[in-house]
Design a protein around this motif. Structure first.
Motif, PDB file in Angstrom:
ATOM      1  N   GLN A  40       0.823  -1.211   0.000  1.00 37.11           N
ATOM      2  CA  GLN A  40       0.000   0.000   0.000  1.00 37.11           C
ATOM      3  C   GLN A  40       0.858   1.262   0.000  1.00 37.11           C
ATOM      4  O   GLN A  40       0.517   2.244  -0.655  1.00 37.11           O
ATOM      5  CB  GLN A  40      -0.957  -0.022   1.186  1.00 37.11           C
ATOM      6  CG  GLN A  40      -2.011  -1.108   1.041  1.00 37.11           C
ATOM      7  CD  GLN A  40      -3.042  -1.069   2.130  1.00 37.11           C
ATOM      8  OE1 GLN A  40      -3.420  -0.006   2.604  1.00 37.11           O
ATOM      9  NE2 GLN A  40      -3.518  -2.233   2.535  1.00 37.11           N
ATOM     10  N   VAL A  41       1.963   1.228   0.707  1.00 42.24           N
ATOM     11  CA  VAL A  41       2.864   2.388   0.716  1.00 42.24           C
ATOM     12  C   VAL A  41       3.475   2.579  -0.665  1.00 42.24           C
ATOM     13  O   VAL A  41       3.616   3.709  -1.141  1.00 42.24           O
ATOM     14  CB  VAL A  41       3.958   2.227   1.801  1.00 42.24           C
ATOM     15  CG1 VAL A  41       5.052   3.272   1.648  1.00 42.24           C
ATOM     16  CG2 VAL A  41       3.339   2.296   3.190  1.00 42.24           C
ATOM     17  N   SER A  42       3.822   1.480  -1.320  1.00 43.70           N
ATOM     18  CA  SER A  42       4.417   1.597  -2.661  1.00 43.70           C
ATOM     19  C   SER A  42       3.412   2.104  -3.687  1.00 43.70           C
ATOM     20  O   SER A  42       3.796   2.602  -4.739  1.00 43.70           O
ATOM     21  CB  SER A  42       5.001   0.266  -3.109  1.00 43.70           C
ATOM     22  OG  SER A  42       3.980  -0.661  -3.361  1.00 43.70           O
ATOM     23  N   ASN A  43       2.117   1.991  -3.381  1.00 45.41           N
ATOM     24  CA  ASN A  43       1.080   2.548  -4.254  1.00 45.41           C
ATOM     25  C   ASN A  43       0.750   3.990  -3.884  1.00 45.41           C
ATOM     26  O   ASN A  43      -0.308   4.494  -4.216  1.00 45.41           O
ATOM     27  CB  ASN A  43      -0.193   1.695  -4.189  1.00 45.41           C
ATOM     28  CG  ASN A  43      -0.011   0.367  -4.862  1.00 45.41           C
ATOM     29  OD1 ASN A  43       0.823   0.222  -5.742  1.00 45.41           O
ATOM     30  ND2 ASN A  43      -0.774  -0.617  -4.438  1.00 45.41           N
ATOM     31  N   SER A  44       1.658   4.648  -3.203  1.00 50.14           N
ATOM     32  CA  SER A  44       1.573   6.056  -2.824  1.00 50.14           C
ATOM     33  C   SER A  44       0.433   6.368  -1.863  1.00 50.14           C
ATOM     34  O   SER A  44      -0.098   7.474  -1.860  1.00 50.14           O
ATOM     35  CB  SER A  44       1.443   6.941  -4.071  1.00 50.14           C
ATOM     36  OG  SER A  44       2.538   6.739  -4.920  1.00 50.14           O
ATOM     37  N   LYS A  45       0.049   5.412  -1.043  1.00 52.34           N
ATOM     38  CA  LYS A  45      -0.956   5.687  -0.025  1.00 52.34           C
ATOM     39  C   LYS A  45      -0.306   6.365   1.162  1.00 52.34           C
ATOM     40  O   LYS A  45       0.837   6.069   1.514  1.00 52.34           O
ATOM     41  CB  LYS A  45      -1.612   4.388   0.458  1.00 52.34           C
ATOM     42  CG  LYS A  45      -2.836   4.007  -0.287  1.00 52.34           C
ATOM     43  CD  LYS A  45      -3.627   2.993   0.492  1.00 52.34           C
ATOM     44  CE  LYS A  45      -4.968   2.806  -0.136  1.00 52.34           C
ATOM     45  NZ  LYS A  45      -5.787   1.850   0.581  1.00 52.34           N
ATOM     46  N   SER A  46      -1.047   7.261   1.762  1.00 50.22           N
ATOM     47  CA  SER A  46      -0.577   7.905   2.983  1.00 50.22           C
ATOM     48  C   SER A  46      -0.576   6.870   4.105  1.00 50.22           C
ATOM     49  O   SER A  46      -1.396   5.958   4.140  1.00 50.22           O
ATOM     50  CB  SER A  46      -1.508   9.058   3.347  1.00 50.22           C
ATOM     51  OG  SER A  46      -1.271   9.482   4.672  1.00 50.22           O
ATOM     52  N   ILE A  47       0.348   7.011   5.028  1.00 47.76           N
ATOM     53  CA  ILE A  47       0.447   6.089   6.149  1.00 47.76           C
ATOM     54  C   ILE A  47      -0.851   6.059   6.959  1.00 47.76           C
ATOM     55  O   ILE A  47      -1.219   5.047   7.538  1.00 47.76           O
ATOM     56  CB  ILE A  47       1.670   6.423   7.032  1.00 47.76           C
ATOM     57  CG1 ILE A  47       2.016   5.249   7.967  1.00 47.76           C
ATOM     58  CG2 ILE A  47       1.440   7.654   7.849  1.00 47.76           C
ATOM     59  CD1 ILE A  47       2.685   4.118   7.312  1.00 47.76           C
ATOM     60  N   ASN A  48      -1.580   7.171   6.962  1.00 41.91           N
ATOM     61  CA  ASN A  48      -2.849   7.232   7.695  1.00 41.91           C
ATOM     62  C   ASN A  48      -3.992   6.537   6.962  1.00 41.91           C
ATOM     63  O   ASN A  48      -5.026   6.256   7.566  1.00 41.91           O
ATOM     64  CB  ASN A  48      -3.227   8.685   7.971  1.00 41.91           C
ATOM     65  CG  ASN A  48      -2.237   9.364   8.887  1.00 41.91           C
ATOM     66  OD1 ASN A  48      -1.681   8.737   9.786  1.00 41.91           O
ATOM     67  ND2 ASN A  48      -1.996  10.636   8.658  1.00 41.91           N
ATOM     68  N   ASP A  49      -3.817   6.293   5.667  1.00 36.92           N
ATOM     69  CA  ASP A  49      -4.871   5.668   4.869  1.00 36.92           C
ATOM     70  C   ASP A  49      -4.684   4.166   4.686  1.00 36.92           C
ATOM     71  O   ASP A  49      -5.495   3.518   4.033  1.00 36.92           O
ATOM     72  CB  ASP A  49      -4.944   6.326   3.487  1.00 36.92           C
ATOM     73  CG  ASP A  49      -5.354   7.787   3.591  1.00 36.92           C
ATOM     74  OD1 ASP A  49      -6.062   8.129   4.559  1.00 36.92           O
ATOM     75  OD2 ASP A  49      -4.959   8.568   2.714  1.00 36.92           O
ATOM     76  N   ILE A  50      -3.648   3.605   5.252  1.00 44.47           N
ATOM     77  CA  ILE A  50      -3.383   2.174   5.097  1.00 44.47           C
ATOM     78  C   ILE A  50      -4.376   1.376   5.926  1.00 44.47           C
ATOM     79  O   ILE A  50      -4.617   1.664   7.089  1.00 44.47           O
ATOM     80  CB  ILE A  50      -1.936   1.840   5.499  1.00 44.47           C
ATOM     81  CG1 ILE A  50      -0.989   2.457   4.482  1.00 44.47           C
ATOM     82  CG2 ILE A  50      -1.740   0.336   5.609  1.00 44.47           C
ATOM     83  CD1 ILE A  50       0.455   2.259   4.795  1.00 44.47           C
ATOM     84  N   GLU A  51      -4.954   0.380   5.275  1.00 45.53           N
ATOM     85  CA  GLU A  51      -5.912  -0.491   5.948  1.00 45.53           C
ATOM     86  C   GLU A  51      -5.631  -1.926   5.522  1.00 45.53           C
ATOM     87  O   GLU A  51      -5.615  -2.239   4.346  1.00 45.53           O
ATOM     88  CB  GLU A  51      -7.335  -0.105   5.563  1.00 45.53           C
ATOM     89  CG  GLU A  51      -8.382  -0.915   6.250  1.00 45.53           C
ATOM     90  CD  GLU A  51      -9.777  -0.477   5.842  1.00 45.53           C
ATOM     91  OE1 GLU A  51     -10.664  -0.586   6.683  1.00 45.53           O
ATOM     92  OE2 GLU A  51      -9.970  -0.046   4.696  1.00 45.53           O
TER      93      GLU A  51
END
Length: 75
Positions: A40-51
């Motif tokens: 998810q981080v590699s897909n440019s998601k914010s750390i707060n948006d990771i689920e």
């Protein structure tokens, strides 16, 4: 009465089967969870948006790990 230092004599499965099995499953769960967050981080998601959904996926993965573990112990 059994002294605490002698209890290990009656808990050999904790040393030979349960301990290694628990360590294996813990390591696999940590690897899987880390990889899910990393994706998810590699897909440019914010750390707060990771689920990470743990309901069905983890049970599915846990089933595979338990099958693999039982195959290794029966060899």
């Amino acid at each position: 009465m059994l002294r605490a230092m002698n209890m290990c004599l009656f808990q050999t499965l904790d040393l030979t089967v349960n301990g290694p099995s628990k360590n294996f499953l813990t390591r696999k769960l940590e690897e899987w969870y880390t990889n899910e967050v990393r994706k998810q981080v590699s897909n440019s998601k914010s750390i707060n948006d990771i689920e990470v959904l743990l309901k069905f996926l983890i049970l599915y993965k846990l089933g595979h790990w338990l099958i693999w573990l039982s195959a290794q112990q029966s060899v």
